[in-house]
Design a protein around this motif. Structure first.
Motif, PDB file in Angstrom:
ATOM      1  N   VAL A  15       1.076  -1.073   0.248  1.00 35.13           N
ATOM      2  CA  VAL A  15       0.591   0.013   0.044  1.00 35.13           C
ATOM      3  C   VAL A  15       0.695   1.368   0.231  1.00 35.13           C
ATOM      4  O   VAL A  15       0.734   2.344  -1.026  1.00 35.13           O
ATOM      5  CB  VAL A  15      -0.841   0.064   0.912  1.00 35.13           C
ATOM      6  N   GLU A  34      -7.196   8.659  -4.102  1.00 36.63           N
ATOM      7  CA  GLU A  34      -8.724   8.352  -4.529  1.00 36.63           C
ATOM      8  C   GLU A  34      -8.631   7.584  -3.181  1.00 36.63           C
ATOM      9  O   GLU A  34      -7.784   6.891  -2.697  1.00 36.63           O
ATOM     10  CB  GLU A  34      -8.887   7.716  -5.134  1.00 36.63           C
ATOM     11  N   THR A  35      -9.803   7.117  -3.004  1.00 39.38           N
ATOM     12  CA  THR A  35     -10.037   5.846  -2.154  1.00 39.38           C
ATOM     13  C   THR A  35      -9.411   4.644  -2.286  1.00 39.38           C
ATOM     14  O   THR A  35      -9.267   4.281  -3.426  1.00 39.38           O
ATOM     15  CB  THR A  35     -11.831   5.755  -2.022  1.00 39.38           C
ATOM     16  N   GLY A  36      -8.488   4.299  -0.991  1.00 38.47           N
ATOM     17  CA  GLY A  36      -8.033   2.799  -1.637  1.00 38.47           C
ATOM     18  C   GLY A  36      -6.640   3.103  -1.170  1.00 38.47           C
ATOM     19  O   GLY A  36      -5.420   2.551  -1.950  1.00 38.47           O
ATOM     20  N   ALA A  37      -6.337   5.085  -2.040  1.00 36.38           N
ATOM     21  CA  ALA A  37      -4.837   5.199  -1.651  1.00 36.38           C
ATOM     22  C   ALA A  37      -4.151   4.603  -0.397  1.00 36.38           C
ATOM     23  O   ALA A  37      -2.776   4.812  -1.029  1.00 36.38           O
ATOM     24  CB  ALA A  37      -4.948   6.561  -2.079  1.00 36.38           C
ATOM     25  N   GLY A  38      -4.128   4.875   0.461  1.00 33.99           N
ATOM     26  CA  GLY A  38      -3.355   4.350   1.774  1.00 33.99           C
ATOM     27  C   GLY A  38      -3.410   5.959   2.808  1.00 33.99           C
ATOM     28  O   GLY A  38      -2.303   5.588   2.802  1.00 33.99           O
ATOM     29  N   LYS A  39      -4.361   6.444   2.167  1.00 33.93           N
ATOM     30  CA  LYS A  39      -4.395   8.033   3.407  1.00 33.93           C
ATOM     31  C   LYS A  39      -4.308   6.845   5.005  1.00 33.93           C
ATOM     32  O   LYS A  39      -3.847   7.458   5.874  1.00 33.93           O
ATOM     33  CB  LYS A  39      -5.397   9.042   2.709  1.00 33.93           C
ATOM     34  N   THR A  40      -5.649   6.211   4.681  1.00 35.97           N
ATOM     35  CA  THR A  40      -5.571   6.040   6.204  1.00 35.97           C
ATOM     36  C   THR A  40      -4.202   5.125   6.700  1.00 35.97           C
ATOM     37  O   THR A  40      -3.941   5.151   7.955  1.00 35.97           O
ATOM     38  CB  THR A  40      -6.608   5.459   6.233  1.00 35.97           C
ATOM     39  N   THR A  41      -4.107   4.265   6.440  1.00 33.79           N
ATOM     40  CA  THR A  41      -2.566   3.657   6.190  1.00 33.79           C
ATOM     41  C   THR A  41      -1.441   4.129   6.466  1.00 33.79           C
ATOM     42  O   THR A  41      -1.466   4.247   7.691  1.00 33.79           O
ATOM     43  CB  THR A  41      -1.968   2.688   5.118  1.00 33.79           C
ATOM     44  N   ARG A  44      -2.299   5.707   9.985  1.00 33.86           N
ATOM     45  CA  ARG A  44      -2.131   4.338  11.252  1.00 33.86           C
ATOM     46  C   ARG A  44      -0.879   4.431  11.469  1.00 33.86           C
ATOM     47  O   ARG A  44       0.012   4.044  12.326  1.00 33.86           O
ATOM     48  CB  ARG A  44      -2.711   2.896  10.588  1.00 33.86           C
TER      49      ARG A  44
END
Ligand code: DUT
Ligand code: MG
Length: 206
Positions: A15, A34-41, A44
Motif C-alpha cells: 500500500v 482517491e479511495t483506497g490510495a493509502g491515506k488512512t494507512t 495509522r
C-alpha cells in the motif's frame, strides 16, 4: 518517514512502497488521493498502530533527537478518525473524553473553533444527549463535536482523517482557518476536497 513500505498481508501488494515524506513542525499538510490510495494507512503508521515493514518512521523532539514512532510517541498526536466516534452520553461528557478537567468555558471555546456554535442554540446546550455513533445529531454536527473534543486534547500534531467530510465547503474552510490561526499545531489533514488545498502549506497526493 524514510523509504517506508507497508503491506497488510504477507506477500500482499504494498500500500505504501518506498515512501518518504517530512512533515515539518507547524505546517499544515493536505493529504489527497482517491479511495483506497493509502491515506488512512499512512495515518495509522504515524500513530504507530501499524509499523513499516521497511524503512524508518520517526518523530523529532525539541532537541532534534529522532524517536522511532511507537505507542510511546502516540501521546504527541491528536487524532480525529474517519467516521463517527461519539459515544452515548451528553455533548459535555463526550468533550470531557478530550480533557477530563475541561471547564464549560474551555468547551465553549473548543466548540467555537470547531464551528460547532450550533450547540449553544440547543435547548439543553452542552447537556444535550447523543446516542452511540452520534445519533440525534447530523453527521456534520457530530464531526464538529469530535473535532472540538480533539482540540481539548494535548498533543502538538493533529491528524484529521476526512474529519470534515460531511461539512459544506464554506464551513470546512472556516474550520480549517480557525485551526491554523489558533493552534500552533502541526496539522495533517486528509481530505477529498481540492478547495481545502488553498489553506494548506503543503499538499501530499497519494
Ligand atoms: N487495506 C487492507 N486492509 C486494511 C485496510 C486497508 O488490505 O485493514 C487496503 C485497502 C486499500 C489499501 O489498503 O487497497 C489502502 O487503504 P486505506 O484505508 O489506507 O485507503 P484510504 O486512502 O484511506 O481510502 P478512503 O479514501 O476510502 O478512506
Ligand atoms: Mg481512509
Amino acid at each position: 518517514l524514510e523509504n517506508v513500505s507497508y503491506a497488510y498481508e504477507d506477500g500482499g501488494t504494498d500500500v505504501l512502497a518506498d515512501f518518504s515524506y517530512d512533515f515539518t513542525p507547524g505546517s499544515c499538510t493536505a493529504i489527497l488521493g482517491e479511495t483506497g490510495a493509502g491515506k488512512t494507512t499512512l495515518v495509522r503508521m504515524i500513530l504507530a498502530l501499524i509499523h513499516p515493514r521497511k524503512g524508518r518512521a520517526v518523530v523529532y523532539n525539541n532537541d532534534g533527537e529522532a524517536h522511532e514512532l511507537s505507542a510511546l510517541t502516540r501521546c504527541n498526536f491528536v487524532y480525529v478518525p474517519q467516521g463517527n466516534t461519539l459515544l452515548s452520553g451528553t455533548i459535555r461528557e463526550n468533550l470531557k473524553l478530550g480533557r477530563l478537567s475541561a471547564t464549560d468555558g474551555e468547551m465553549h471555546e473548543a466548540l467555537h473553533k470547531a464551528c460547532a456554535d450550533f450547540v449553544f442554540d440547543l435547548p439543553d446546550g452542552l447537556g444535550t444527549f447523543c446516542s452511540e455513533d452520534g445519533g440525534g445529531l447530523s453527521e456534520g454536527q457530530a464531526q464538529r463535536i469530535a473535532i472540538a473534543r480533539a482540540l481539548l486534547r494535548e498533543g502538538s500534531i493533529m491528524l484529521l482523517d476526512e474529519a470534515t467530510s460531511s461539512l459544506d465547503p464554506e464551513t470546512e474552510q472556516r474550520l480549517l482557518r480557525n485551526l491554523l490561526e489558533s493552534s500552533g499545531k502541526t496539522i495533517i489533514f486528509v481530505t477529498h476536497r481540492l478547495a481545502v488545498v488553498d489553506y494548506c502549506d503543503r499538499v501530499l497526493k497519494m
